[in-house]
Design a protein around this motif. Structure first.
Motif, mmCIF file in Angstrom:
data_model
loop_
_atom_site.group_PDB
_atom_site.id
_atom_site.type_symbol
_atom_site.label_atom_id
_atom_site.label_comp_id
_atom_site.label_asym_id
_atom_site.label_seq_id
_atom_site.Cartn_x
_atom_site.Cartn_y
_atom_site.Cartn_z
ATOM 1 N N ILE A 27 -27.036 -14.807 -2.548
ATOM 2 C CA ILE A 27 -27.776 -13.708 -1.911
ATOM 3 C C ILE A 27 -27.442 -13.644 -0.426
ATOM 4 O O ILE A 27 -27.120 -12.570 0.098
ATOM 5 N N GLU A 28 -27.515 -14.765 0.245
ATOM 6 C CA GLU A 28 -27.261 -14.775 1.686
ATOM 7 C C GLU A 28 -25.811 -14.437 2.023
ATOM 8 O O GLU A 28 -25.544 -13.837 3.069
ATOM 9 N N ALA A 29 -24.877 -14.785 1.138
ATOM 10 C CA ALA A 29 -23.471 -14.471 1.377
ATOM 11 C C ALA A 29 -23.143 -13.010 1.074
ATOM 12 O O ALA A 29 -22.237 -12.438 1.682
ATOM 13 N N SER A 30 -23.880 -12.399 0.148
ATOM 14 C CA SER A 30 -23.528 -11.066 -0.345
ATOM 15 C C SER A 30 -24.391 -9.938 0.204
ATOM 16 O O SER A 30 -23.944 -8.797 0.265
ATOM 17 N N PHE A 31 -25.633 -10.236 0.563
ATOM 18 C CA PHE A 31 -26.581 -9.197 0.964
ATOM 19 C C PHE A 31 -26.915 -9.285 2.447
ATOM 20 O O PHE A 31 -27.063 -10.382 2.991
ATOM 21 N N ALA A 32 -27.105 -8.135 3.081
ATOM 22 C CA ALA A 32 -27.675 -8.094 4.421
ATOM 23 C C ALA A 32 -29.122 -8.570 4.324
ATOM 24 O O ALA A 32 -29.773 -8.391 3.287
ATOM 25 N N ALA A 33 -29.633 -9.164 5.390
ATOM 26 C CA ALA A 33 -30.982 -9.731 5.369
ATOM 27 C C ALA A 33 -32.050 -8.699 5.023
ATOM 28 O O ALA A 33 -33.057 -9.029 4.404
ATOM 29 N N GLU A 34 -31.831 -7.444 5.366
ATOM 30 C CA GLU A 34 -32.816 -6.390 5.120
ATOM 31 C C GLU A 34 -32.475 -5.533 3.895
ATOM 32 O O GLU A 34 -33.061 -4.467 3.685
ATOM 33 N N ALA A 35 -31.559 -5.992 3.067
ATOM 34 C CA ALA A 35 -31.101 -5.209 1.909
ATOM 35 C C ALA A 35 -32.258 -4.829 0.991
ATOM 36 O O ALA A 35 -33.256 -5.540 0.888
ATOM 37 N N THR A 36 -32.079 -3.702 0.316
ATOM 38 C CA THR A 36 -33.067 -3.250 -0.659
ATOM 39 C C THR A 36 -32.491 -3.357 -2.061
ATOM 40 O O THR A 36 -31.281 -3.253 -2.263
ATOM 41 N N PHE A 37 -33.373 -3.590 -3.023
ATOM 42 C CA PHE A 37 -33.008 -3.613 -4.438
ATOM 43 C C PHE A 37 -34.007 -2.736 -5.184
ATOM 44 O O PHE A 37 -35.220 -2.932 -5.067
ATOM 45 N N THR A 38 -33.494 -1.769 -5.925
ATOM 46 C CA THR A 38 -34.334 -0.857 -6.679
ATOM 47 C C THR A 38 -33.838 -0.804 -8.110
ATOM 48 O O THR A 38 -32.640 -0.640 -8.356
ATOM 49 N N ASP A 39 -34.769 -0.967 -9.059
ATOM 50 C CA ASP A 39 -34.455 -0.774 -10.471
ATOM 51 C C ASP A 39 -35.506 0.164 -11.051
ATOM 52 O O ASP A 39 -36.398 0.606 -10.331
ATOM 53 N N PRO A 40 -35.415 0.507 -12.337
ATOM 54 C CA PRO A 40 -36.372 1.468 -12.886
ATOM 55 C C PRO A 40 -37.835 1.030 -12.828
ATOM 56 O O PRO A 40 -38.730 1.870 -12.949
ATOM 57 N N GLU A 41 -38.101 -0.254 -12.624
ATOM 58 C CA GLU A 41 -39.474 -0.737 -12.657
ATOM 59 C C GLU A 41 -40.086 -1.026 -11.297
ATOM 60 O O GLU A 41 -41.300 -1.041 -11.159
ATOM 61 N N HIS A 42 -39.267 -1.297 -10.282
ATOM 62 C CA HIS A 42 -39.834 -1.599 -8.965
ATOM 63 C C HIS A 42 -38.750 -1.615 -7.901
ATOM 64 O O HIS A 42 -37.572 -1.424 -8.200
ATOM 65 N N ALA A 43 -39.175 -1.870 -6.679
ATOM 66 C CA ALA A 43 -38.252 -2.011 -5.556
ATOM 67 C C ALA A 43 -38.690 -3.198 -4.713
ATOM 68 O O ALA A 43 -39.873 -3.534 -4.669
ATOM 69 N N THR A 44 -37.727 -3.823 -4.061
ATOM 70 C CA THR A 44 -38.023 -4.939 -3.174
ATOM 71 C C THR A 44 -37.034 -4.909 -2.019
ATOM 72 O O THR A 44 -36.059 -4.155 -2.045
ATOM 73 N N GLN A 45 -37.300 -5.731 -1.025
ATOM 74 C CA GLN A 45 -36.445 -5.760 0.160
ATOM 75 C C GLN A 45 -36.294 -7.188 0.653
ATOM 76 O O GLN A 45 -37.219 -7.996 0.556
ATOM 77 N N GLY A 46 -35.133 -7.488 1.209
ATOM 78 C CA GLY A 46 -34.874 -8.769 1.850
ATOM 79 C C GLY A 46 -34.452 -9.858 0.874
ATOM 80 O O GLY A 46 -34.582 -9.732 -0.331
ATOM 81 N N TRP A 47 -33.921 -10.943 1.450
ATOM 82 C CA TRP A 47 -33.418 -12.050 0.644
ATOM 83 C C TRP A 47 -34.488 -12.644 -0.249
ATOM 84 O O TRP A 47 -34.246 -12.908 -1.424
ATOM 85 N N ASP A 48 -35.686 -12.867 0.291
ATOM 86 C CA ASP A 48 -36.755 -13.465 -0.515
ATOM 87 C C ASP A 48 -37.135 -12.556 -1.682
ATOM 88 O O ASP A 48 -37.316 -13.027 -2.805
#
Length: 116
Positions: A27-48
């Motif tokens: 995650i830390e190697a591939s994503f920006a610290a503030e990256a967002t992830f969205t799927d059909p069920e929810h959304a989240t942000q950041g490495w954690d």
């Protein structure tokens, strides 16, 4: 700096892979610290948030379910897509596609679409 194809594969095979020890470093190697992830069920942000989402999803799935690439990778300027399948090896039960936005060699947005 990773290519768009390398980022897509790291997300599918390491972030959403079964080896939890690889997840956070990927995650830390591939994503920006503030990256967002969205799927059909929810959304989240950041490495954690991404780490917690991947872990919870995989913990809820049967142990023999894995993600596999399910077609060619598509890349463009600052974006890419990777079709995937999820289920027991050779017998997937879900198909989808990951679409990423890349900036400065890191994923800044990951959108997952699922075949209905």
């Amino acid at each position: 700096m990773a290519t768009t194809a390398e980022l897509l594969r790291a997300n599918l095979h390491q972030v959403f892979g079964r080896d939890a020890a690889l997840r956070r470093p990927a995650i830390e190697a591939s994503f920006a610290a503030e990256a967002t992830f969205t799927d059909p069920e929810h959304a989240t942000q950041g490495w954690d948030g991404i780490e917690q989402t991947a872990a919870a999803f995989l913990d809820a799935a049967p142990a023999d379910f894995v993600f596999v690439e399910d077609g060619p990778i598509y890349t463009g300027t600052g974006s890419g897509a990777l079709p995937w399948a999820f289920g027991p090896a050779g017998a997937p039960v879900v198909h989808g596609i990951d679409i990423i936005t890349v900036r400065d060699g890191k994923i800044v947005a990951l959108n997952t679409l699922v075949h209905q």
